[in-house]
Design a protein around this motif. Structure first.
Motif, PDB file in Angstrom:
ATOM      1  N   SER A 262      78.890  41.151  55.445  1.00 53.00           N
ATOM      2  CA  SER A 262      79.427  41.815  54.259  1.00 53.00           C
ATOM      3  C   SER A 262      78.725  41.338  52.989  1.00 53.00           C
ATOM      4  CB  SER A 262      80.941  41.569  54.148  1.00 53.00           C
ATOM      5  OG  SER A 262      81.627  42.157  55.235  1.00 53.00           O
TER       6      SER A 262
ATOM      7  N   ILE B 290      86.140  41.831  50.270  1.00 51.21           N
ATOM      8  CA  ILE B 290      85.405  41.417  51.466  1.00 51.21           C
ATOM      9  C   ILE B 290      86.237  41.691  52.712  1.00 51.21           C
ATOM     10  CG2 ILE B 290      84.618  39.371  52.736  1.00 51.21           C
ATOM     11  CD1 ILE B 290      82.575  40.179  50.793  1.00 51.21           C
TER      12      ILE B 290
ATOM     13  N   ASP C 198      86.065  47.425  57.916  1.00 52.33           N
ATOM     14  CA  ASP C 198      85.185  48.576  58.114  1.00 52.33           C
ATOM     15  C   ASP C 198      84.093  48.263  59.146  1.00 52.33           C
ATOM     16  OD1 ASP C 198      86.567  50.112  56.326  1.00 52.33           O
ATOM     17  OD2 ASP C 198      85.163  49.816  54.662  1.00 52.33           O
ATOM     18  N   GLY C 199      83.533  47.063  59.046  1.00 54.22           N
ATOM     19  CA  GLY C 199      82.496  46.665  59.990  1.00 54.22           C
ATOM     20  C   GLY C 199      83.012  46.613  61.416  1.00 54.22           C
TER      21      GLY C 199
ATOM     22  N   GLU D 236      85.939  45.245  53.755  1.00 56.77           N
ATOM     23  CA  GLU D 236      84.615  45.514  54.311  1.00 56.77           C
ATOM     24  C   GLU D 236      84.461  44.910  55.704  1.00 56.77           C
ATOM     25  OE1 GLU D 236      81.455  44.575  51.648  1.00 56.77           O
ATOM     26  OE2 GLU D 236      81.914  46.286  50.364  1.00 56.77           O
ATOM     27  N   LEU D 237      85.093  43.771  55.930  1.00 54.34           N
ATOM     28  CA  LEU D 237      85.110  43.202  57.277  1.00 54.34           C
ATOM     29  C   LEU D 237      85.806  44.161  58.242  1.00 54.34           C
ATOM     30  CD1 LEU D 237      85.997  39.461  56.544  1.00 54.34           C
ATOM     31  CD2 LEU D 237      83.850  40.310  57.476  1.00 54.34           C
TER      32      LEU D 237
ATOM     33  N   MET E 296      75.894  50.157  57.228  1.00 55.09           N
ATOM     34  CA  MET E 296      76.615  49.210  58.079  1.00 55.09           C
ATOM     35  C   MET E 296      75.679  48.289  58.850  1.00 55.09           C
ATOM     36  SD  MET E 296      79.715  50.016  57.436  1.00 55.09           S
ATOM     37  CE  MET E 296      80.580  49.095  58.688  1.00 55.09           C
TER      38      MET E 296
ATOM     39  N   ARG F  52      76.270  44.447  58.731  1.00 51.73           N
ATOM     40  CA  ARG F  52      77.515  44.061  59.395  1.00 51.73           C
ATOM     41  C   ARG F  52      77.408  44.238  60.907  1.00 51.73           C
ATOM     42  NH1 ARG F  52      81.490  47.017  55.254  1.00 51.73           N
ATOM     43  NH2 ARG F  52      79.473  47.818  54.561  1.00 51.73           N
TER      44      ARG F  52
ATOM     45  N   TYR G 143      81.516  37.729  57.897  1.00 46.10           N
ATOM     46  CA  TYR G 143      81.567  37.543  56.447  1.00 46.10           C
ATOM     47  C   TYR G 143      80.152  37.606  55.866  1.00 46.10           C
ATOM     48  CZ  TYR G 143      82.146  35.210  51.935  1.00 46.10           C
ATOM     49  OH  TYR G 143      82.109  34.904  50.600  1.00 46.10           O
TER      50      TYR G 143
ATOM     51  N   ASP H 278      75.244  42.884  52.852  1.00 43.75           N
ATOM     52  CA  ASP H 278      75.297  44.298  52.474  1.00 43.75           C
ATOM     53  C   ASP H 278      75.566  44.481  50.983  1.00 43.75           C
ATOM     54  OD1 ASP H 278      74.668  45.796  54.713  1.00 43.75           O
ATOM     55  OD2 ASP H 278      76.692  45.718  55.527  1.00 43.75           O
ATOM     56  N   ARG H 279      76.208  43.518  50.349  1.00 43.27           N
ATOM     57  CA  ARG H 279      76.583  43.616  48.942  1.00 43.27           C
ATOM     58  C   ARG H 279      75.476  43.162  47.992  1.00 43.27           C
ATOM     59  NH1 ARG H 279      82.296  42.334  46.921  1.00 43.27           N
ATOM     60  NH2 ARG H 279      83.669  43.564  48.243  1.00 43.27           N
TER      61      ARG H 279
END
Length: 415
Positions: free
Chosen positions: A67, A204, A210-211, A207-208, A341, A344, A64, A70-71
């Motif tokens: 993510s 989120i 995706d990571g 995105e988790l 990435m 993450r 978490y 990265d944001r």
């Protein structure tokens, strides 16, 4: 000197100096907490529980945190984590000053620090590339950062040992509180141009996902994270029992305990300086494999070392092995992960490293109650050697190399 080449960048230099002082304070507090808990309770299980509380948030929150980092602006997140860490250190200092030896309160404050660290460590690692203009110097910066961490690991416990026996635990805790002043000063002096990578507005949770897909889709990267997970769960937690080795097995005191921590730190510095001299990361996986074997053997021999000097020698060797293992895996991730990435990917490194150690601390606390501290440490060393052998067999069987990882990243980008 070539080994210090990344210090020519102003932002990294400020980061390096500020963190150097702060980390000494952190290790002073860590040493004092371990000694205090064992002195008050005499329980190996509670010793493991405190370590568990301080690190378990990294297991749960790191993906978490990756993510979030990265944001958002990494610099602002780092300033916030340092301020909150300073407040946590102050609360613990006042608790001990008034001799409120409340173990649940100490565990609660350790848990809070663990939550902060889940975001702080991921942010600091992800910011490394922002502080070094020439990306060819990034591996050197990572190695110097590790050197800084482990010099603090030598100095912190050594200073703590003197302060503990002279002034008491509260002085160590106030020392850590004050150490946040220089790191915040250096952060405010930095001039960073942090760019938040534009992305589609995803939740989120997506995105988790995706990571996880990215990390698991790169077989080189995922195999190294699995190796680190095993080490953090079954080998690295041997250090939890060092207060028992110092006090009960070798009939020592707080200074003796600080020698164990400093010996491991000395080995880590030796290893980090060697890594900083490397001009390329071409043989990084091979170095990691050798280091893992050295680490496992050293822990195994430490378990039944008959004399204190011999135990300290093996403790130094564990520092060499553990530092090289964790630093090379970190370097690989930072230099191979795609920028979008990176945070993450680093968060999974933090989860595998910091997140699994608390679970391992509970396991070795239980194992020590069953087999005794020597037997528990020896078992952890054997697991380290066996896991290294299995990793070598896996790499040979799969014939995985660095170009394959590049293909894995291309598959992810095209997905």
């Amino acid at each position: 000197m070539n080994v210090f080449r990344s210090l020519k960048y102003r932002n990294f230099k400020l980061f390096f100096y500020g963190q150097s002082i702060s980390l000494i304070g952190t290790w002073m507090q860590k040493t004092a907490v371990s000694w205090l808990v064992y002195r008050v309770t005499g329980s190996a299980l509670l010793l493991g529980l405190v370590s568990f509380a301080s690190l378990i948030p990294s297991l749960v929150l790191s993906p978490y945190a990756g993510s979030v980092v990265d944001r958002h602006n990494r610099y602002k997140i780092l300033v916030i984590t340092q301020v909150v860490s300073m407040l946590q250190a102050g609360a613990l200092a006042f608790l001990i000053l008034f001799k409120v030896y409340n173990i649940p309160a100490i565990i609660g404050l350790s848990l809070l620090q663990g939550i902060i660290n889940a975001f702080d460590i991921t942010t600091r690692q992800a910011m490394m590339s922002e502080m070094v203009d020439n990306k060819e110097d990034l591996p050197n910066a990572i190695a110097l950062n590790s050197t800084m961490t482990n010099i603090a690991r030598i100095a912190g416990p050594a200073i703590a040992g003197i302060i503990l026996s002279t002034f008491g635990e509260d002085a160590c805790f106030f020392g850590n509180f004050i150490s946040y002043v220089p790191v915040l000063t250096c952060l405010f002096m930095m001039k960073l141009n942090i760019t938040v990578i534009p992305r589609a507005q995803k939740s989120i949770w997506l995105e988790l996902q995706d990571g996880f897909k990215y990390v698991s889709g790169d077989r080189d990267l995922s195999s190294l994270i699995v190796m680190l997970t095993v080490s953090s769960l079954f080998v690295i937690p041997f250090n939890t029992l060092m207060p028992i080795f110092a006090k009960d097995i070798f009939s020592g005191d707080a200074k003796t305990f600080s020698w164990f921590e400093s010996a491991a730190g000395l080995g880590s510095v030796i290893s980090a300086v060697y890594l900083a001299t490397l001009k390329t990361d071409k043989h990084i996986v091979k170095i990691m494999t050798i280091a893992s074997f050295v680490f496992g053997v050293s822990v195994m021999l430490l378990g039944y070392a008959a004399k204190l000097p011999i135990a300290l020698l093996f403790m130094t060797m564990t520092g060499i092995g553990m530092m090289a293992q964790t630093s090379t895996i970190n370097t690989y991730i930072q230099t191979h992960a795609v920028p979008a990435m990176r945070a993450r990917a680093i968060s999974y490194y933090v989860m595998a490293y910091q997140g699994m150690i608390p679970v391992g601390s509970l396991l070795i606390g239980w194992l020590a109650n069953s087999l005794g501290p020597r037997g528990a440490v020896c078992v952890e060393g054997v697991i380290g050697v066996l896991s290294t052998g299995l990793f070598v067999l896996y790499k040979r069987r799969q014939n995985i190399n660095i170009p394959t990882a590049g293909k894995g990243r291309l598959r992810w980008l095209n997905a």
